[in-house]
Design a protein around this motif. Structure first.
Motif, short mmCIF file in Angstrom:
data_model
loop_
_atom_site.label_atom_id
_atom_site.label_comp_id
_atom_site.label_asym_id
_atom_site.label_seq_id
_atom_site.Cartn_x
_atom_site.Cartn_y
_atom_site.Cartn_z
N GLY A 73 -14.50 3.01 -3.50
CA GLY A 73 -13.96 1.66 -3.59
C GLY A 73 -15.02 0.59 -3.75
O GLY A 73 -14.78 -0.43 -4.42
N GLY A 74 -16.18 0.78 -3.13
CA GLY A 74 -17.22 -0.24 -3.23
C GLY A 74 -16.83 -1.51 -2.50
O GLY A 74 -16.15 -1.50 -1.48
N VAL A 75 -17.24 -2.64 -3.06
CA VAL A 75 -16.99 -3.93 -2.43
C VAL A 75 -15.64 -4.50 -2.85
O VAL A 75 -14.87 -4.99 -2.02
CB VAL A 75 -18.12 -4.92 -2.76
N LEU A 76 -15.34 -4.44 -4.13
CA LEU A 76 -14.11 -5.06 -4.64
C LEU A 76 -12.97 -4.08 -4.84
O LEU A 76 -11.82 -4.50 -5.00
CB LEU A 76 -14.40 -5.77 -5.97
N GLY A 77 -13.25 -2.77 -4.86
CA GLY A 77 -12.20 -1.78 -5.04
C GLY A 77 -11.85 -1.55 -6.50
O GLY A 77 -12.24 -2.30 -7.40
N LYS A 78 -11.07 -0.52 -6.74
CA LYS A 78 -10.66 -0.17 -8.09
C LYS A 78 -9.41 -0.89 -8.56
O LYS A 78 -9.07 -0.84 -9.73
CB LYS A 78 -10.41 1.35 -8.18
N GLY A 79 -8.69 -1.52 -7.63
CA GLY A 79 -7.45 -2.18 -8.00
C GLY A 79 -6.25 -1.39 -7.52
O GLY A 79 -6.31 -0.16 -7.35
N LEU A 80 -5.15 -2.08 -7.33
CA LEU A 80 -3.93 -1.44 -6.84
C LEU A 80 -3.41 -0.42 -7.85
O LEU A 80 -3.30 -0.70 -9.05
CB LEU A 80 -2.85 -2.49 -6.56
N GLY A 81 -3.07 0.77 -7.36
CA GLY A 81 -2.56 1.83 -8.21
C GLY A 81 -3.61 2.58 -8.99
O GLY A 81 -3.25 3.51 -9.74
N GLN A 82 -4.87 2.24 -8.85
CA GLN A 82 -5.94 2.89 -9.60
C GLN A 82 -6.73 3.90 -8.79
O GLN A 82 -7.68 4.48 -9.30
CB GLN A 82 -6.90 1.82 -10.15
N GLY A 83 -6.38 4.08 -7.53
CA GLY A 83 -7.13 5.00 -6.70
C GLY A 83 -6.76 6.45 -6.96
O GLY A 83 -5.60 6.78 -7.24
N MET A 106 0.82 -1.21 0.00
CA MET A 106 0.00 0.00 0.00
C MET A 106 0.86 1.27 0.00
O MET A 106 0.47 2.28 -0.60
CB MET A 106 -0.94 0.00 1.21
N VAL A 107 2.01 1.25 0.64
CA VAL A 107 2.90 2.41 0.60
C VAL A 107 3.43 2.61 -0.81
O VAL A 107 3.56 3.75 -1.29
CB VAL A 107 4.05 2.25 1.61
N LEU A 108 3.74 1.54 -1.52
CA LEU A 108 4.17 1.65 -2.91
C LEU A 108 3.08 2.28 -3.77
O LEU A 108 3.34 3.13 -4.62
CB LEU A 108 4.54 0.28 -3.45
N SER A 109 1.83 1.88 -3.53
CA SER A 109 0.73 2.43 -4.31
C SER A 109 0.42 3.87 -3.94
O SER A 109 -0.01 4.65 -4.79
CB SER A 109 -0.52 1.56 -4.12
N ALA A 110 0.65 4.24 -2.66
CA ALA A 110 0.26 5.57 -2.21
C ALA A 110 1.32 6.63 -2.45
O ALA A 110 0.99 7.81 -2.60
CB ALA A 110 -0.08 5.52 -0.72
N SER A 111 2.59 6.25 -2.47
CA SER A 111 3.66 7.24 -2.47
C SER A 111 4.31 7.46 -3.83
O SER A 111 5.21 8.29 -3.95
CB SER A 111 4.76 6.81 -1.48
N SER A 112 3.91 6.74 -4.85
CA SER A 112 4.60 6.86 -6.14
C SER A 112 4.41 8.22 -6.77
O SER A 112 5.31 8.73 -7.45
CB SER A 112 4.10 5.77 -7.10
N VAL A 113 3.26 8.85 -6.56
CA VAL A 113 3.00 10.16 -7.15
C VAL A 113 3.59 11.27 -6.29
O VAL A 113 4.22 12.19 -6.78
CB VAL A 113 1.49 10.36 -7.35
N THR A 114 3.36 11.20 -4.97
CA THR A 114 3.82 12.27 -4.10
C THR A 114 5.34 12.32 -3.95
O THR A 114 5.90 13.38 -3.66
CB THR A 114 3.18 12.10 -2.70
N SER A 115 6.00 11.19 -4.13
CA SER A 115 7.46 11.18 -3.99
C SER A 115 8.19 11.73 -5.20
O SER A 115 9.37 12.08 -5.11
CB SER A 115 7.95 9.76 -3.71
N TYR A 116 7.53 11.84 -6.33
CA TYR A 116 8.18 12.34 -7.55
C TYR A 116 8.32 13.85 -7.47
O TYR A 116 7.34 14.59 -7.30
CB TYR A 116 7.39 11.94 -8.77
N ASN A 117 9.54 14.33 -7.56
CA ASN A 117 9.81 15.77 -7.52
C ASN A 117 11.04 16.03 -8.38
O ASN A 117 12.17 15.76 -7.97
CB ASN A 117 10.05 16.23 -6.08
N ILE A 133 -3.93 6.00 5.21
CA ILE A 133 -3.70 4.90 4.28
C ILE A 133 -4.86 3.91 4.29
O ILE A 133 -5.08 3.19 3.31
CB ILE A 133 -2.37 4.21 4.62
N PHE A 134 -5.65 3.88 5.36
CA PHE A 134 -6.81 2.99 5.39
C PHE A 134 -7.85 3.43 4.36
O PHE A 134 -8.58 2.60 3.81
CB PHE A 134 -7.42 2.97 6.79
#
Length: 500
Positions: A274-284, A59-70, A299-300
């Protein structure tokens, strides 16, 4: 002519419901048999720690890929993720140390650790400390930071349990129950609130309450503490504008969705998408700066958006497993210090997870605590892995586990991690005797039984007279008794001679 015998009726078929019930019974029996093994608690702690850490890495990989790019600083999309992996590696080493170091040694070091943590909480308020997100509670060492309040929580749990076990025989007295644990905890509260850090203060209060609960404090004490805590929270919320904004945004989240209630509303939108199944990793969408600090405190919400309701239920079930296993370790141990420490650390971890999830879903005001083992790494991740290592160490000290490890060997994980065999618990008989005598000496005499100063003076004057009279009466009684005995002896001798 013979008649054919009637054929016996075919046996009735078992209904499918019985088959399902028999399968359920078989699974339950197998699960019960596995849980009854000596090292079941130890294996469960290892499994829960590994699964929660893996979920956090993903989840950290999915959440931080955009914010860490500078591009200005030259940081790529994996810079925060690589730091998180470094913290995971450091936490793994700390987990192994917490698992391998003897619990008796940890108990002996608890007082020193508490003094060091108090010194660090004081030093962080000086120019040596750094301010992050409006709180001066960090030490910066190069690119890494250290938050002393996280270590202070564990030190308070270890040292507080040590003091309460020593005072077990006099713990029914309020002054022995509260001193010195409560004053030291209040000093920590004050130092943390000067940073200011409301989330750290709340989790420290959870540690103190858990210590008193597992030590057997009376229930009316918790009522007094909770009333005082609520009053203190109200005062702190009123005197600080940003805390008042958080409380008002919690009470009316739709009043201002662009200022104080922005993160809370964005977290609810992420959970709803997200619903029941979610959008998928990296798609949020939350990871694309729609939800600030999503890799830390919220992160929850990203788990709910990308993994859906199923992912949220899995995370809740894992923390429920931590609660069950931790309390199981506390109840199955004999050593009172291990029992109090295991219960306190378990309640602290589960309460921190509950506070984080509670304000993400809108049930609590935002306090800024992380989700254990899942949020972005740092001091919280390392200290949490230390706590899980200590819980695993306590699981190996259960009486059945000690007997199995000392008779059958260390096992696969013991050989792999090079873990020493735990020593069986031996109750300190001399300390108990000393504690009982100390308990009797510590109880003051009632005020009615204490002599007045005038009576003491009269007693000091009359005491020599009483002593001489007592000696005279004693000598007289002894002389009379001697004469009576002699006369009885003479009579008995004369009777024997006459009989002869």
């Amino acid at each position: 002519m013979t008649t054919a015998e009637p054929k016996p009726p075919p046996p009735p078929k078992r209904p499918r419901r019985e088959r399902k019930e028999s399968g359920f019974v078989a699974v339950r029996t197998a699960l019960t048999a596995w849980l009854s093994r000596p090292l079941a608690s130890f294996h469960l702690v290892l499994a829960l720690t590994g699964v929660l850490t893996v979920i956090g890495v993903v989840m950290v990989l999915s959440a931080s890929s955009v914010t860490s790019y500078n591009p200005k600083t030259g940081s790529g999309v994996y810079s925060l993720f690589v730091k998180h992996l470094v913290f995971v590696a450091l936490g793994s080493v700390v987990f192994w140390l917490g698992l391998r170091v003897k619990l008796e040694r940890i108990r002996r070091m608890s007082a020193t650790a508490t003094v060091i943590c108090l010194a660090l909480l004081m030093l962080v308020l000086t120019p040596l400390g750094s301010t992050v997100n409006g709180s001066q509670g960090w030490f910066k060492i190069g690119e890494f930071t250290f938050q002393p309040v996280e270590a202070a929580k564990v030190a308070l749990a270890f040292w507080g349990a040590h003091i309460l076990v020593i005072k077990y025989n006099v713990i029914h007295q309020w002054r022995h129950l509260l001193v010195p644990v409560v004053p030291i905890a209040l000093l920590m509260f004050a130092l943390v609130m000067l940073q200011p850090d409301l989330g750290g203060t709340v989790t420290l209060a959870v540690v103190l309450l858990a210590l008193l609960w597992f030590a057997g404090a009376p229930k009316r004490l918790f009522g007094v503490i909770l009333a005082g805590g609520l009053a203190g929270v109200l005062v702190l919320a009123v005197i600080a504008p940003y805390r008042l904004d958080r409380v008002m945004s919690f009470l009316s989240p739709d009043a201002d969705t662009s200022a104080g209630g922005f993160q809370a509303n964005q977290a609810k939108l992420a959970l709803a998408d997200g619903g029941v199944l979610g959008k998928g990793l990296g798609q949020g969408a939350a990871s694309w700066n729609y939800l600030p600090n999503v890799q830390n405190d919220f992160i929850f919400a990203l788990i709910g958006e990308e993994l859906g309701l199923i992912g949220c239920v899995v995370v809740l079930a894992l923390f429920g497993g931590v609660a069950i296993v931790g309390l199981r370790i506390a109840t199955r141990n004999i050593d009172p210090w291990i029992r109090i420490v295991s219960g306190t650390l378990t309640v602290f971890l589960v309460a921190q997870a509950g506070i984080n999830i509670g304000y993400v879903v809108g049930l609590l005001p935002v306090t800024g605590v992380t989700l254990p083992l899942i949020s972005y790494g740092g001091t919280s991740l390392v200290i949490t892995m230390l706590i899980m290592g200590v819980l695993a160490n306590a699981a190996r000290h259960e009486p059945e586990a000690v007997a199995a490890l000392r008779t059958q060997g260390p096992g696969k994980f013991g050989r792999l991690l090079r873990l020493p065999a735990p020593d069986p618990y031996r109750p300190p008989a001399t300390r108990k005797a000393a504690g009982r005598s100390g308990a009797k000496a510590a109880r003051p005499a009632p005020r009615a039984a204490r002599p007045a100063p005038a009576q003491e003076r009269r007693r000091s004057v009359r005491e020599p007279v009483r002593r001489s009279a007592a000696r005279t009466s004693t000598a007289t009684s002894r002389g009379g008794a001697a004469r009576t005995t002699a006369s009885r002896g003479t009579r008995s001798t004369a009777n024997r001679r006459g009989h002869r």
